[in-house]
Scaffold this motif. Structure first.
Motif, PDB file in Angstrom:
ATOM      1  N   PRO A 190      -6.800  14.692 -89.613  1.00  0.00           N
ATOM      2  CA  PRO A 190      -6.103  14.190 -88.421  1.00  0.00           C
ATOM      3  C   PRO A 190      -7.060  13.342 -87.584  1.00  0.00           C
ATOM      4  O   PRO A 190      -8.201  13.739 -87.340  1.00  0.00           O
ATOM      5  N   VAL A 191      -6.612  12.160 -87.179  1.00  0.00           N
ATOM      6  CA  VAL A 191      -7.455  11.258 -86.391  1.00  0.00           C
ATOM      7  C   VAL A 191      -6.660  10.694 -85.214  1.00  0.00           C
ATOM      8  O   VAL A 191      -5.435  10.817 -85.150  1.00  0.00           O
ATOM      9  N   MET A 192      -7.390  10.049 -84.299  1.00  0.00           N
ATOM     10  CA  MET A 192      -6.775   9.450 -83.111  1.00  0.00           C
ATOM     11  C   MET A 192      -6.333   8.018 -83.349  1.00  0.00           C
ATOM     12  O   MET A 192      -5.469   7.506 -82.635  1.00  0.00           O
ATOM     13  N   ARG A 193      -6.951   7.354 -84.341  1.00  0.00           N
ATOM     14  CA  ARG A 193      -6.625   5.955 -84.597  1.00  0.00           C
ATOM     15  C   ARG A 193      -6.830   5.637 -86.070  1.00  0.00           C
ATOM     16  O   ARG A 193      -7.629   6.275 -86.761  1.00  0.00           O
ATOM     17  N   LEU A 194      -6.110   4.634 -86.549  1.00  0.00           N
ATOM     18  CA  LEU A 194      -6.307   4.056 -87.867  1.00  0.00           C
ATOM     19  C   LEU A 194      -6.376   2.542 -87.700  1.00  0.00           C
ATOM     20  O   LEU A 194      -5.650   1.976 -86.877  1.00  0.00           O
ATOM     21  N   VAL A 195      -7.236   1.906 -88.466  1.00  0.00           N
ATOM     22  CA  VAL A 195      -7.435   0.464 -88.358  1.00  0.00           C
ATOM     23  C   VAL A 195      -6.351  -0.255 -89.155  1.00  0.00           C
ATOM     24  O   VAL A 195      -5.907   0.219 -90.216  1.00  0.00           O
ATOM     25  N   GLY A 196      -5.944  -1.428 -88.659  1.00  0.00           N
ATOM     26  CA  GLY A 196      -4.763  -2.098 -89.186  1.00  0.00           C
ATOM     27  C   GLY A 196      -4.895  -2.812 -90.513  1.00  0.00           C
ATOM     28  O   GLY A 196      -3.948  -3.476 -90.930  1.00  0.00           O
ATOM     29  N   PHE A 197      -6.022  -2.682 -91.211  1.00  0.00           N
ATOM     30  CA  PHE A 197      -6.163  -3.401 -92.484  1.00  0.00           C
ATOM     31  C   PHE A 197      -5.257  -2.836 -93.565  1.00  0.00           C
ATOM     32  O   PHE A 197      -4.893  -3.529 -94.523  1.00  0.00           O
ATOM     33  N   CYS A 198      -4.863  -1.551 -93.435  1.00  0.00           N
ATOM     34  CA  CYS A 198      -3.998  -0.915 -94.437  1.00  0.00           C
ATOM     35  C   CYS A 198      -3.360   0.300 -93.785  1.00  0.00           C
ATOM     36  O   CYS A 198      -3.959   1.375 -93.747  1.00  0.00           O
ATOM     37  N   MET A 199      -2.154   0.148 -93.254  1.00  0.00           N
ATOM     38  CA  MET A 199      -1.488   1.220 -92.524  1.00  0.00           C
ATOM     39  C   MET A 199      -0.119   1.482 -93.138  1.00  0.00           C
ATOM     40  O   MET A 199       0.723   0.587 -93.201  1.00  0.00           O
ATOM     41  N   LEU A 200       0.089   2.709 -93.600  1.00  0.00           N
ATOM     42  CA  LEU A 200       1.361   3.117 -94.198  1.00  0.00           C
ATOM     43  C   LEU A 200       2.093   4.023 -93.221  1.00  0.00           C
ATOM     44  O   LEU A 200       1.528   5.009 -92.737  1.00  0.00           O
ATOM     45  N   PHE A 201       3.346   3.698 -92.911  1.00  0.00           N
ATOM     46  CA  PHE A 201       4.102   4.534 -91.988  1.00  0.00           C
ATOM     47  C   PHE A 201       5.566   4.605 -92.404  1.00  0.00           C
ATOM     48  O   PHE A 201       6.063   3.782 -93.177  1.00  0.00           O
ATOM     49  N   LYS A 202       6.240   5.622 -91.877  1.00  0.00           N
ATOM     50  CA  LYS A 202       7.632   5.865 -92.220  1.00  0.00           C
ATOM     51  C   LYS A 202       8.541   4.909 -91.450  1.00  0.00           C
ATOM     52  O   LYS A 202       8.274   4.593 -90.289  1.00  0.00           O
ATOM     53  N   ARG A 203       9.611   4.486 -92.090  1.00  0.00           N
ATOM     54  CA  ARG A 203      10.544   3.573 -91.415  1.00  0.00           C
ATOM     55  C   ARG A 203      11.120   4.202 -90.156  1.00  0.00           C
ATOM     56  O   ARG A 203      11.258   3.530 -89.130  1.00  0.00           O
ATOM     57  N   GLU A 204      11.466   5.479 -90.213  1.00  0.00           N
ATOM     58  CA  GLU A 204      12.041   6.102 -89.020  1.00  0.00           C
ATOM     59  C   GLU A 204      11.051   6.133 -87.854  1.00  0.00           C
ATOM     60  O   GLU A 204      11.441   6.079 -86.686  1.00  0.00           O
ATOM     61  N   VAL A 205       9.759   6.181 -88.188  1.00  0.00           N
ATOM     62  CA  VAL A 205       8.731   6.123 -87.144  1.00  0.00           C
ATOM     63  C   VAL A 205       8.686   4.720 -86.544  1.00  0.00           C
ATOM     64  O   VAL A 205       8.639   4.549 -85.321  1.00  0.00           O
ATOM     65  N   TYR A 206       8.703   3.713 -87.403  1.00  0.00           N
ATOM     66  CA  TYR A 206       8.735   2.320 -86.930  1.00  0.00           C
ATOM     67  C   TYR A 206       9.942   2.075 -86.036  1.00  0.00           C
ATOM     68  O   TYR A 206       9.829   1.411 -84.994  1.00  0.00           O
ATOM     69  N   GLU A 207      11.078   2.620 -86.415  1.00  0.00           N
ATOM     70  CA  GLU A 207      12.286   2.398 -85.629  1.00  0.00           C
ATOM     71  C   GLU A 207      12.203   3.062 -84.256  1.00  0.00           C
ATOM     72  O   GLU A 207      12.811   2.600 -83.290  1.00  0.00           O
ATOM     73  N   ARG A 208      11.420   4.128 -84.146  1.00  0.00           N
ATOM     74  CA  ARG A 208      11.224   4.787 -82.847  1.00  0.00           C
ATOM     75  C   ARG A 208      10.118   4.119 -82.030  1.00  0.00           C
ATOM     76  O   ARG A 208      10.269   3.903 -80.830  1.00  0.00           O
TER      77      ARG A 208
END
Length: 251
Positions: free
Chosen positions: A157-175
């Motif tokens: 678990p981390v506080m940040r991830l760098v944008g060179f390679c970021m995988l996220f769930k669509r429902e998270v993006y929609e929120r």
């Protein structure tokens, strides 16, 4: 049997055709479309080096923008059109490696409360930086092949991830919504996105079981060093004005 989830991979690019070719070739070589289906979408940010023509010849879906509108805006245009239950922002100067998407997907899907996952690399700020001595790309790939063994014990678990390679769930993006375009042409939009995601209760996972190669700031190397430093400082101030916190607190 449930069908595997599809990942929409969005790759913004600006006058970096050799890097883009290597990026796409690695994605195709190291991603099994049956086990981990994916769709590519290139966002051509006003390139003049034949990027759009190459995408057409390779039958890759792409958006051709008339001018360079910066990284956050290009990402947003891609995310609006990308398909898939998962979304992934990938820099054009990243070369992925064996089992990269399998491992990231396992970490993302392993917990409903996790919103985003990211890998280790040879070039990044913060915890994602890993010292990887290597003579050439072939040696790096061999190292990554040995390294990339899925292991939940290595999901941090981390506080940040760098944008060179970021995988996220669509429902998270929609929120969470889109990247904040006030940070255009780039820098700190990824810190901002991670903070907004955490504010909604989603966790971020650093996958220490996944290593990819990152050339590092390829597009921004085309900017004069003095102007680049001024941009970084400006966007840091914008972040602090927005959130009243120094982004360095999340490193």
């Amino acid at each position: 049997m449930t069908a595997p989830r599809t990942t929409g991979i969005v790759i913004p690019t600006y006058n970096g055709l050799p890097l883009l070719r290597a990026c796409v070739e690695a994605v195709r070589r190291h991603t099994d479309p049956e086990r981990t289906p994916y769709e590519l979408l290139i966002v051509d940010n006003g390139s003049t080096d034949g990027t759009a023509q190459w995408c057409g010849s390779e039958r890759i879906s792409f958006i051709r923008l008339p001018a360079n509108i910066g990284f956050p805006r290009a990402c947003n245009k891609g995310l609006r059109l990308a398909g898939g239950e998962r979304l992934l922002l990938l820099n054009n100067d990243v070369t992925v490696t064996p089992r990269w998407l399998d491992n990231l997907s396992a970490a993302l899907d392993g917990d409903d409360n996790v919103g985003m996952a990211g890998p280790m690399t040879n070039y990044a700020s913060g915890k994602q930086q890993m010292d990887v001595p290597h003579a050439d790309s072939a040696e790096f790939e061999r190292i990554a092949d040995e390294h990339n063994r899925s292991d939940p014990g290595k999901w941090e678990p981390v506080m940040r991830l760098v944008g060179f390679c970021m995988l996220f769930k669509r429902e998270v993006y929609e929120r969470v919504g889109e990247l904040d375009e006030r940070f255009s042409p780039g820098h700190y939009e990824d810190d901002d996105y991670c903070l907004r995601m955490r504010m909604l209760g989603y966790g971020l996972r650093l996958c220490r079981d996944t290593l990819v190669h990152h050339a590092g700031s390829a597009s921004f190397r085309q900017v004069e060093p003095g102007k680049l430093q001024a941009l970084v400082e400006r966007n840091r101030r914008l972040f602090m004005e927005k959130w009243n916190v120094d982004p360095a607190a999340f490193f």
